[in-house]
Design a protein around this motif. Structure first.
Motif, PDB file in Angstrom:
ATOM      1  N   THR A  87       7.396   6.514  -0.557  1.00 16.21           N
ATOM      2  CA  THR A  87       6.262   6.936  -1.369  1.00 16.21           C
ATOM      3  C   THR A  87       5.671   5.724  -2.077  1.00 16.21           C
ATOM      4  OG1 THR A  87       7.536   7.367  -3.393  1.00 16.21           O
ATOM      5  CG2 THR A  87       7.306   9.187  -1.818  1.00 16.21           C
ATOM      6  N   GLY A  88       4.406   5.840  -2.436  1.00 12.72           N
ATOM      7  CA  GLY A  88       3.728   4.810  -3.215  1.00 12.72           C
ATOM      8  C   GLY A  88       2.547   5.439  -3.923  1.00 12.72           C
ATOM      9  N   ASP A  89       2.219   4.928  -5.092  1.00 13.88           N
ATOM     10  CA  ASP A  89       1.109   5.485  -5.863  1.00 13.88           C
ATOM     11  C   ASP A  89      -0.097   4.568  -5.814  1.00 13.88           C
ATOM     12  OD1 ASP A  89       2.518   7.740  -6.605  1.00 13.88           O
ATOM     13  OD2 ASP A  89       3.314   6.822  -8.431  1.00 13.88           O
ATOM     14  N   ILE A  90      -1.237   5.123  -5.404  1.00 13.45           N
ATOM     15  CA  ILE A  90      -2.514   4.408  -5.414  1.00 13.45           C
ATOM     16  C   ILE A  90      -3.087   4.534  -6.823  1.00 13.45           C
ATOM     17  CG2 ILE A  90      -4.864   4.408  -4.511  1.00 13.45           C
ATOM     18  CD1 ILE A  90      -3.655   5.623  -1.908  1.00 13.45           C
ATOM     19  N   CYS A  91      -3.317   3.405  -7.472  1.00 11.11           N
ATOM     20  CA  CYS A  91      -3.768   3.411  -8.868  1.00 11.11           C
ATOM     21  C   CYS A  91      -4.724   2.250  -9.124  1.00 11.11           C
ATOM     22  CB  CYS A  91      -2.597   3.240  -9.844  1.00 11.11           C
ATOM     23  SG  CYS A  91      -1.082   4.156  -9.508  1.00 11.11           S
ATOM     24  N   VAL A  92      -5.500   2.354 -10.172  1.00  9.90           N
ATOM     25  CA  VAL A  92      -6.310   1.235 -10.623  1.00  9.90           C
ATOM     26  C   VAL A  92      -5.404   0.197 -11.288  1.00  9.90           C
ATOM     27  CG1 VAL A  92      -8.077   0.502 -12.285  1.00  9.90           C
ATOM     28  CG2 VAL A  92      -8.452   2.533 -10.864  1.00  9.90           C
ATOM     29  N   ASN A  93      -5.552  -1.069 -10.873  1.00  7.29           N
ATOM     30  CA  ASN A  93      -4.866  -2.210 -11.498  1.00  7.29           C
ATOM     31  C   ASN A  93      -5.864  -2.959 -12.369  1.00  7.29           C
ATOM     32  OD1 ASN A  93      -2.260  -3.477  -9.306  1.00  7.29           O
ATOM     33  ND2 ASN A  93      -2.913  -1.366  -9.590  1.00  7.29           N
ATOM     34  N   TYR A  94      -5.352  -3.617 -13.411  1.00  8.35           N
ATOM     35  CA  TYR A  94      -6.250  -4.382 -14.276  1.00  8.35           C
ATOM     36  C   TYR A  94      -5.720  -5.790 -14.541  1.00  8.35           C
ATOM     37  CZ  TYR A  94      -3.073  -2.762 -18.014  1.00  8.35           C
ATOM     38  OH  TYR A  94      -1.978  -2.482 -18.789  1.00  8.35           O
ATOM     39  N   ASN A 115     -13.764   1.516   0.461  1.00  2.00           N
ATOM     40  CA  ASN A 115     -14.531   2.585   1.086  1.00  2.00           C
ATOM     41  C   ASN A 115     -13.591   3.702   1.521  1.00  2.00           C
ATOM     42  OD1 ASN A 115     -16.098   4.180   2.904  1.00  2.00           O
ATOM     43  ND2 ASN A 115     -17.459   2.435   3.246  1.00  2.00           N
ATOM     44  N   ALA A 116     -13.844   4.911   1.056  1.00  2.00           N
ATOM     45  CA  ALA A 116     -12.976   6.049   1.377  1.00  2.00           C
ATOM     46  C   ALA A 116     -13.017   6.400   2.857  1.00  2.00           C
ATOM     47  CB  ALA A 116     -13.386   7.271   0.555  1.00  2.00           C
ATOM     48  N   ALA A 117     -14.057   5.965   3.554  1.00  2.93           N
ATOM     49  CA  ALA A 117     -14.175   6.259   4.984  1.00  2.93           C
ATOM     50  C   ALA A 117     -13.404   5.274   5.843  1.00  2.93           C
ATOM     51  CB  ALA A 117     -15.643   6.262   5.397  1.00  2.93           C
ATOM     52  N   THR A 118     -13.023   4.129   5.283  1.00  2.00           N
ATOM     53  CA  THR A 118     -12.392   3.084   6.088  1.00  2.00           C
ATOM     54  C   THR A 118     -11.069   2.589   5.532  1.00  2.00           C
ATOM     55  OG1 THR A 118     -13.646   1.374   4.901  1.00  2.00           O
ATOM     56  CG2 THR A 118     -14.622   2.247   6.924  1.00  2.00           C
ATOM     57  N   SER A 119     -10.670   3.055   4.372  1.00  3.05           N
ATOM     58  CA  SER A 119      -9.512   2.484   3.697  1.00  3.05           C
ATOM     59  C   SER A 119      -8.604   3.552   3.128  1.00  3.05           C
ATOM     60  CB  SER A 119      -9.980   1.557   2.575  1.00  3.05           C
ATOM     61  OG  SER A 119      -8.943   1.267   1.681  1.00  3.05           O
ATOM     62  N   SER A 120      -7.277   3.366   3.302  1.00  2.31           N
ATOM     63  CA  SER A 120      -6.311   4.308   2.755  1.00  2.31           C
ATOM     64  C   SER A 120      -6.350   4.372   1.235  1.00  2.31           C
ATOM     65  CB  SER A 120      -4.896   3.945   3.232  1.00  2.31           C
ATOM     66  OG  SER A 120      -3.938   4.766   2.626  1.00  2.31           O
ATOM     67  N   PRO A 121      -6.285   3.229   0.511  1.00  2.00           N
ATOM     68  CA  PRO A 121      -6.366   3.343  -0.948  1.00  2.00           C
ATOM     69  C   PRO A 121      -7.709   3.886  -1.415  1.00  2.00           C
ATOM     70  CG  PRO A 121      -6.302   1.032  -0.265  1.00  2.00           C
ATOM     71  CD  PRO A 121      -5.961   1.852   0.935  1.00  2.00           C
ATOM     72  N   GLY A 122      -8.783   3.567  -0.685  1.00  2.72           N
ATOM     73  CA  GLY A 122     -10.073   4.130  -1.052  1.00  2.72           C
ATOM     74  C   GLY A 122     -10.083   5.641  -0.925  1.00  2.72           C
ATOM     75  N   LEU A 123      -9.509   6.147   0.168  1.00  2.00           N
ATOM     76  CA  LEU A 123      -9.421   7.595   0.355  1.00  2.00           C
ATOM     77  C   LEU A 123      -8.505   8.211  -0.690  1.00  2.00           C
ATOM     78  CD1 LEU A 123      -9.963  10.196   1.909  1.00  2.00           C
ATOM     79  CD2 LEU A 123      -8.145   9.538   3.517  1.00  2.00           C
ATOM     80  N   LEU A 129     -10.953  -4.899 -12.565  1.00  2.00           N
ATOM     81  CA  LEU A 129     -10.372  -3.594 -12.232  1.00  2.00           C
ATOM     82  C   LEU A 129     -10.469  -3.386 -10.724  1.00  2.00           C
ATOM     83  CD1 LEU A 129     -12.007  -1.354 -15.010  1.00  2.00           C
ATOM     84  CD2 LEU A 129      -9.667  -2.224 -14.981  1.00  2.00           C
ATOM     85  N   VAL A 130      -9.363  -2.947 -10.108  1.00  2.00           N
ATOM     86  CA  VAL A 130      -9.347  -2.749  -8.661  1.00  2.00           C
ATOM     87  C   VAL A 130      -8.474  -1.561  -8.309  1.00  2.00           C
ATOM     88  CG1 VAL A 130      -7.372  -4.293  -8.285  1.00  2.00           C
ATOM     89  CG2 VAL A 130      -8.987  -3.898  -6.423  1.00  2.00           C
ATOM     90  N   VAL A 131      -8.841  -0.836  -7.281  1.00  2.00           N
ATOM     91  CA  VAL A 131      -7.982   0.228  -6.761  1.00  2.00           C
ATOM     92  C   VAL A 131      -6.942  -0.419  -5.860  1.00  2.00           C
ATOM     93  CG1 VAL A 131      -7.856   2.293  -5.324  1.00  2.00           C
ATOM     94  CG2 VAL A 131      -9.763   1.992  -6.928  1.00  2.00           C
ATOM     95  N   SER A 132      -5.665  -0.296  -6.252  1.00  2.00           N
ATOM     96  CA  SER A 132      -4.577  -0.879  -5.474  1.00  2.00           C
ATOM     97  C   SER A 132      -3.366   0.050  -5.577  1.00  2.00           C
ATOM     98  CB  SER A 132      -4.261  -2.291  -5.985  1.00  2.00           C
ATOM     99  OG  SER A 132      -3.365  -2.947  -5.099  1.00  2.00           O
ATOM    100  N   TYR A 133      -2.211  -0.501  -5.918  1.00  2.00           N
ATOM    101  CA  TYR A 133      -0.981   0.296  -5.954  1.00  2.00           C
ATOM    102  C   TYR A 133      -0.203   0.051  -7.240  1.00  2.00           C
ATOM    103  CZ  TYR A 133      -1.718   1.334  -1.031  1.00  2.00           C
ATOM    104  OH  TYR A 133      -2.238   1.789   0.148  1.00  2.00           O
TER     105      TYR A 133
END
Length: 367
Positions: free
Chosen positions: A144-151, A183-191, A247-251
């Motif tokens: 498991t892993g959590d997709i979260c905003v990193n700062y 991009n939610a259409a091309t990326s797992s963390p984006g989705l 700020l970035v969407v990562s893990y």
């Protein structure tokens, strides 16, 4: 963590590379949850995976010594691309086991009948909440892993501004032009981030939320690599590129990566995690229908949820084990973040709505 992982997180692990050879074990009857005898008798088992699969050579060699099986890893881009290739070749797969399909894309794999059911040895020690196909055992949960905003901690300290904590915070004027997402259409963390917003605001509210984010200057790029290493000011790559997005969407596991690969290693992570923005990602592996080495494939699934492999994952793929009692390294727990209540969406709900959600998101945010 990926990549469409990844995850995986596996997306995090993609930044540091991965190995190509592994070892695993075998046993007997499939119906009793152990490896069956069908197959070619080959001692090579092919694992098809996204690019983020990684394991320590010592652990893999030990399994080779114990069982005689050698695993050939066939990497196929991010998890979405790898899954698409298996769908195109279903019935005549390129390997024996597929690793890396996550809960955001699980329905596509199951609807296309990619896997032969197999109840792996040790499933009784795997947390029940991640066994999303427990009745049919077509896939085995691995991590498991959590997709979260990193700062970027330094940015917010210098600005004397508190970093965001929740989805709501990200839409506030104080954080205008600070967030980059995939991009939610091309990326797992984006989705995953899109699904997290749907879980938070519901099907009737997520579009209004994304309108607010767009008005607040959110930047969208194709994938995690670009977002994290080129746009995010808190990453080692971002610092070199003079990135301007703090700020970035990562893990949730991204901060330990920054510590582990820094020279010298800092006492504190340079990045933090907004734990109120997390979406839970679960990765699975399955025995491919038509596998040439079915017995070896079943043995490999047993191996993936065994303690030795599970305890090896955190600092190689930067994901969390699913097997009870598997120890997690101190560096991973000290610098990583723990989301107490990560957002989730049921796989069947994702299956019914994913394409529509992504299309609506694209029309709002990208076009």
């Amino acid at each position: 963590m990926s990549t469409t992982r990844k995850i995986a997180v596996t997306a995090v692990a993609a930044a540091i590379g991965a190995t190509a050879l592994a070892g695993c074990g075998s046993s007997d009857d499939a119906s009793s949850g152990s490896a069956g005898t069908k197959g070619t008798g080959s001692k090579t088992v092919t694992l098809v995976s996204h690019d983020s699969f990684n394991a320590s050579k010592g652990v893999l060699k030990e399994f080779t010594r114990e069982t005689g099986y050698t695993v050939k890893v066939l990497k196929s881009g991010d998890a979405g691309a790898a899954l698409n290739q298996e769908i195109l070749t279903k019935g005549s797969p390129r390997g024996d086991v597929f690793f890396g399909v996550d809960n955001t894309l699980l329905s596509r794999a199951l609807d296309n009948n990619l896997f032969t059911p197999y109840a792996a040895k040790g499933l009784g020690q795997v947390a029940s909440d991640v066994q999303l196909d427990a009745e049919k055992h077509r896939v085995t949960p691995v991590d498991t892993g959590d997709i979260c905003v990193n700062y970027d901690k330094k940015y917010f300290a210098d600005k004397k501004l508190a970093p965001p904590k929740t989805f709501d915070d990200l839409a506030k004027p104080a954080y205008r032009n600070l967030l980059v997402t995939e991009n939610a259409a091309t990326s797992s963390p984006g989705l995953g981030f899109l699904l997290g917003s749907i879980a938070t605001y519901g099907e009737d509210g997520y579009q209004d939320y994304w309108k607010k984010l767009k008005s607040n200057g959110v930047k969208v790029v194709d994938g995690w690599e670009q977002a994290y290493n080129e746009e995010f000011s808190g990453s080692a790559g971002g610092k070199k590129a003079k990135a301007d997005r703090p700020l970035v969407v990562s893990y949730a596991s991204s901060p330990p990566v920054e510590v582990l690969y820094a020279d010298p290693q800092p006492r504190t992570a340079p990045t933090g995690v907004a734990t109120g923005t997390c979406f839970r990602q679960i990765e699975f592996a399955g025995l491919l229908d038509g596998a040439k080495n079915e017995a070896g494939g079943k043995a490999l699934l047993d191996f993936l949820i065994g303690k030795k492999f599970q305890e090896d994952m955190p600092l190689n793929m930067f994901v969390s084990p699913v097997t009870k009692g598997a120890k997690v390294p101190q560096l991973f727990t000290k610098f990583g973040a723990n989301a107490e209540k990560p957002a989730t969406v049921a796989p069947d709900t994702i299956a019914k709505n994913r394409e529509q959600w992504v299309q609506s998101w694209s029309s709002l945010v990208v076009k």
